[in-house]
Design a protein around this motif. Structure first.
Motif, PDB file in Angstrom:
ATOM      1  N   SER A 354       0.982  -1.436  -0.149  1.00  0.00           N
ATOM      2  CA  SER A 354      -0.102   0.133  -0.040  1.00  0.00           C
ATOM      3  C   SER A 354       0.632   1.103   0.237  1.00  0.00           C
ATOM      4  O   SER A 354       0.855   2.005  -0.464  1.00  0.00           O
ATOM      5  CB  SER A 354      -0.683   0.060   1.013  1.00  0.00           C
ATOM      6  OG  SER A 354      -0.315   0.129   2.243  1.00  0.00           O
ATOM      7  N   LYS A 355       1.797   1.588   1.082  1.00  0.00           N
ATOM      8  CA  LYS A 355       2.410   2.279   0.694  1.00  0.00           C
ATOM      9  C   LYS A 355       3.408   2.680  -0.911  1.00  0.00           C
ATOM     10  O   LYS A 355       4.013   3.541  -1.247  1.00  0.00           O
ATOM     11  CB  LYS A 355       4.379   2.388   2.092  1.00  0.00           C
ATOM     12  CG  LYS A 355       3.014   2.276   2.862  1.00  0.00           C
ATOM     13  CD  LYS A 355       4.510   1.761   4.244  1.00  0.00           C
ATOM     14  CE  LYS A 355       3.400   2.100   5.672  1.00  0.00           C
ATOM     15  NZ  LYS A 355       4.662   1.788   6.639  1.00  0.00           N
ATOM     16  N   THR A 356       3.909   1.039  -1.244  1.00  0.00           N
ATOM     17  CA  THR A 356       4.301   1.757  -1.842  1.00  0.00           C
ATOM     18  C   THR A 356       3.620   2.089  -3.666  1.00  0.00           C
ATOM     19  O   THR A 356       4.289   3.164  -4.409  1.00  0.00           O
ATOM     20  CB  THR A 356       5.037   0.129  -2.942  1.00  0.00           C
ATOM     21  OG1 THR A 356       6.427   0.173  -2.061  1.00  0.00           O
ATOM     22  CG2 THR A 356       5.382   0.299  -4.044  1.00  0.00           C
ATOM     23  N   ASP A 357       2.837   1.501  -3.681  1.00  0.00           N
ATOM     24  CA  ASP A 357       1.739   2.156  -4.461  1.00  0.00           C
ATOM     25  C   ASP A 357       1.153   3.246  -4.254  1.00  0.00           C
ATOM     26  O   ASP A 357       1.197   3.848  -6.057  1.00  0.00           O
ATOM     27  CB  ASP A 357       0.296   1.732  -4.424  1.00  0.00           C
ATOM     28  CG  ASP A 357       0.840   0.177  -4.920  1.00  0.00           C
ATOM     29  OD1 ASP A 357       1.389  -0.596  -5.118  1.00  0.00           O
ATOM     30  OD2 ASP A 357      -0.642  -0.451  -4.795  1.00  0.00           O
ATOM     31  N   VAL A 358       0.658   3.987  -3.279  1.00  0.00           N
ATOM     32  CA  VAL A 358       0.843   5.490  -2.839  1.00  0.00           C
ATOM     33  C   VAL A 358       2.294   6.749  -2.834  1.00  0.00           C
ATOM     34  O   VAL A 358       2.169   7.305  -3.894  1.00  0.00           O
ATOM     35  CB  VAL A 358       0.282   5.197  -0.985  1.00  0.00           C
ATOM     36  CG1 VAL A 358       0.488   7.296  -1.335  1.00  0.00           C
ATOM     37  CG2 VAL A 358      -0.649   5.126  -1.049  1.00  0.00           C
ATOM     38  N   GLU A 359       3.474   5.439  -2.825  1.00  0.00           N
ATOM     39  CA  GLU A 359       4.365   6.487  -3.320  1.00  0.00           C
ATOM     40  C   GLU A 359       4.777   6.416  -5.053  1.00  0.00           C
ATOM     41  O   GLU A 359       5.014   7.242  -5.723  1.00  0.00           O
ATOM     42  CB  GLU A 359       6.021   5.683  -2.689  1.00  0.00           C
ATOM     43  CG  GLU A 359       7.235   6.325  -2.653  1.00  0.00           C
ATOM     44  CD  GLU A 359       6.710   7.591  -2.396  1.00  0.00           C
ATOM     45  OE1 GLU A 359       7.802   8.516  -2.896  1.00  0.00           O
ATOM     46  OE2 GLU A 359       6.376   7.955  -0.943  1.00  0.00           O
ATOM     47  N   GLU A 360       4.327   5.333  -5.346  1.00  0.00           N
ATOM     48  CA  GLU A 360       4.824   5.462  -7.125  1.00  0.00           C
ATOM     49  C   GLU A 360       3.131   6.820  -7.455  1.00  0.00           C
ATOM     50  O   GLU A 360       3.499   6.939  -8.058  1.00  0.00           O
ATOM     51  CB  GLU A 360       4.084   4.188  -7.817  1.00  0.00           C
ATOM     52  CG  GLU A 360       4.255   3.652  -8.883  1.00  0.00           C
ATOM     53  CD  GLU A 360       2.836   4.714  -9.652  1.00  0.00           C
ATOM     54  OE1 GLU A 360       3.701   4.472 -10.688  1.00  0.00           O
ATOM     55  OE2 GLU A 360       1.919   4.609  -9.287  1.00  0.00           O
ATOM     56  N   ALA A 361       2.055   6.381  -6.937  1.00  0.00           N
ATOM     57  CA  ALA A 361       1.292   7.571  -8.034  1.00  0.00           C
ATOM     58  C   ALA A 361       2.035   9.256  -7.487  1.00  0.00           C
ATOM     59  O   ALA A 361       1.631   9.907  -8.041  1.00  0.00           O
ATOM     60  CB  ALA A 361       0.210   7.473  -6.499  1.00  0.00           C
ATOM     61  N   THR A 362       2.002   9.420  -6.112  1.00  0.00           N
ATOM     62  CA  THR A 362       2.988  10.604  -5.723  1.00  0.00           C
ATOM     63  C   THR A 362       4.269  10.730  -6.402  1.00  0.00           C
ATOM     64  O   THR A 362       4.448  12.137  -7.150  1.00  0.00           O
ATOM     65  CB  THR A 362       3.697  10.481  -4.372  1.00  0.00           C
ATOM     66  OG1 THR A 362       2.384  10.186  -3.286  1.00  0.00           O
ATOM     67  CG2 THR A 362       4.209  11.752  -4.251  1.00  0.00           C
ATOM     68  N   GLN A 363       4.610   9.947  -7.290  1.00  0.00           N
ATOM     69  CA  GLN A 363       5.699  10.264  -7.886  1.00  0.00           C
ATOM     70  C   GLN A 363       4.881  10.536  -9.288  1.00  0.00           C
ATOM     71  O   GLN A 363       6.141  11.187  -9.895  1.00  0.00           O
ATOM     72  CB  GLN A 363       7.283   8.699  -8.163  1.00  0.00           C
ATOM     73  CG  GLN A 363       7.313   8.918  -7.389  1.00  0.00           C
ATOM     74  CD  GLN A 363       8.377   9.435  -7.100  1.00  0.00           C
ATOM     75  OE1 GLN A 363       9.348  10.504  -7.306  1.00  0.00           O
ATOM     76  NE2 GLN A 363       8.832  10.058  -5.413  1.00  0.00           N
TER      77      GLN A 363
END
Length: 402
Positions: A354-363
């Motif tokens: 979940s954290k990785t998905d949000v970080e990817e969306a932020t990038q």
């Protein structure tokens, strides 16, 4: 080989197939790729004991023993963790001044959005106030488009023009900044469902502060008269902005505020309580009985709005006590582990995803362009007839001077 021995082997094979079919689970959407999910076998379905809810003008109540499948458990857990990660990232982006204007976080209330969504159809309508990030995600918004919208980027779900409060999908109608204004709009959606003879309903979400707005009472009166298929959901997070419910509301039994409309009050920090109450409310509306009020007793971890000093109206100890003893994700994790539906390691993998998905969306959002000033007048009018608004013609070509 004797007939008896062959029969015993066949029976053993049938039993092996039966138990394998019980413990073998499909991998929920969004969770593919975690090693533990591919290799481990866990309980496929468990009976969970939940709290009894309060009812008003109703002959039945949600069962206190509910069934939970492993598939559903992991999907609910992943969605709640993703909303939590999204909101923590939004807090960080606001502090970095990447998110501008108002930003209302949903942290602590994840069980409400996920529990409601688990109990209704994808084609049902949902409308809420400004604390909307959790709902836009459960109703079909992608993480990329949500974060881009928060950051005011062109690739946002509202093309960077709506920001934190105004995001939409085909079944999610916002995100509204005016307190209580979404409630009469929700009744309009419910009226459309009835008028068009659809088997859909509207979930209309508002807060404990909005419950005191006159338009909420007016809408409930009309919905009861016309028997509209609408679930009035009061997310009672204990504070109307910075004022506790006891200081601003004479009747804090929000599930009874519909007068002649039936109501339910449940623990909004328990996703299964929310799911079961919403299912009962949904069945009530679809059967033609008209509206119902659902009060979800929940709690927000951060201030009413980012940037305020929340310690002026509640103590740090109060928030910490809720985090320790009533956190919706921790409570649900206890259900999963105690019923052998997943391992702690597996849940940590889901949390990290979940954290990785949000970080990817932020990038993705940070690499997306902001809308140009030339687009400022777009999406305002439905025709091409020039019209001056306060001396400004919206078809005048605007140019950036920066």
């Amino acid at each position: 080989m004797s007939g008896n021995r062959l029969r015993i082997m066949r029976q053993a094979g049938s039993m092996a197939f039966f138990f394998t079919s019980i413990i073998t689970q499909r991998i929920p959407v969004g969770l593919k790729g975690t090693a533990a999910l591919r290799s481990a076998s866990f309980t496929a379905k468990a009976a969970i004991q939940i709290k009894k809810c309060d009812v008003y003008l109703m002959d039945e109540a949600p069962s206190t023993q509910v069934l939970l499948t492993r598939d559903d458990a992991l999907q609910y857990y992943f969605t709640m963790q993703t909303i939590r990660s999204l909101e923590l990232k939004a807090k960080q982006l606001f502090e970095q001044k990447i998110i501008r204007g108002a930003c209302h976080l949903y942290t602590g209330q994840e069980a409400c959005a996920v529990g409601i969504n688990a109990a209704v159809k994808p084609t049902d309508y949902l409308i809420t106030g400004y604390r909307s990030h959790g709902f836009i995600f459960t109703r079909g918004g992608s993480l990329r488009a949500i974060v881009a919208e928060l950051a005011g980027r062109k690739t946002g779900i509202s093309k960077g023009r709506g920001g934190s409060m105004h995001m939409y999908t085909s079944t999610f109608f916002g995100g509204h900044g005016v307190v209580g204004a979404q409630v009469p709009l929700g009744a309009g959606l419910a009226f459309a469902c009835k008028y068009q003879k659809k088997d859909e309903l509207c979930i209309c979400v508002y807060g404990d502060g909005a419950a005191n707005q006159g338009q909420v009472a007016e809408t409930m009166n009309m919905a009861a008269l016309w028997k509209l298929p609408i679930i009035f959901v009061c997310e009672n997070n204990q504070y109307a902005k910075g004022t506790s419910v006891e200081r601003c509301t004479v009747n804090t039994n929000f599930y009874k505020r519909g007068d002649v409309i039936p109501g339910l009050r449940v623990d909004g920090m328990d996703i299964l309580c929310v799911r079961e109450a919403t299912r009962l409310a949904s069945d009530h509306c679809r059967s033609g009985k008209g509206p119902i009020v659902l009060e979800l007793q929940t709690y927000r971890y951060f201030g009413h709005i980012q940037g305020e000093d929340e310690n002026k109206y509640r103590s740090v100890d109060e928030v910490d006590e809720v985090r320790r003893n009533r956190d919706p994700i921790s409570q649900f994790e206890d259900h999963i582990i105690s019923n052998n539906m997943a391992s702690t390691e597996e849940l940590r993998q889901i949390e990290e995803k979940s954290k990785t998905d949000v970080e990817e969306a932020t990038q993705f959002a940070m690499q997306s362009p902001e809308p140009s000033v030339e687009e400022l007048s777009n999406y305002i009018y439905s025709n091409n007839i020039p019209q001056d608004v306060h001396g400004v013609n919206p078809w005048t070509k605007l140019k950036s001077v920066s």
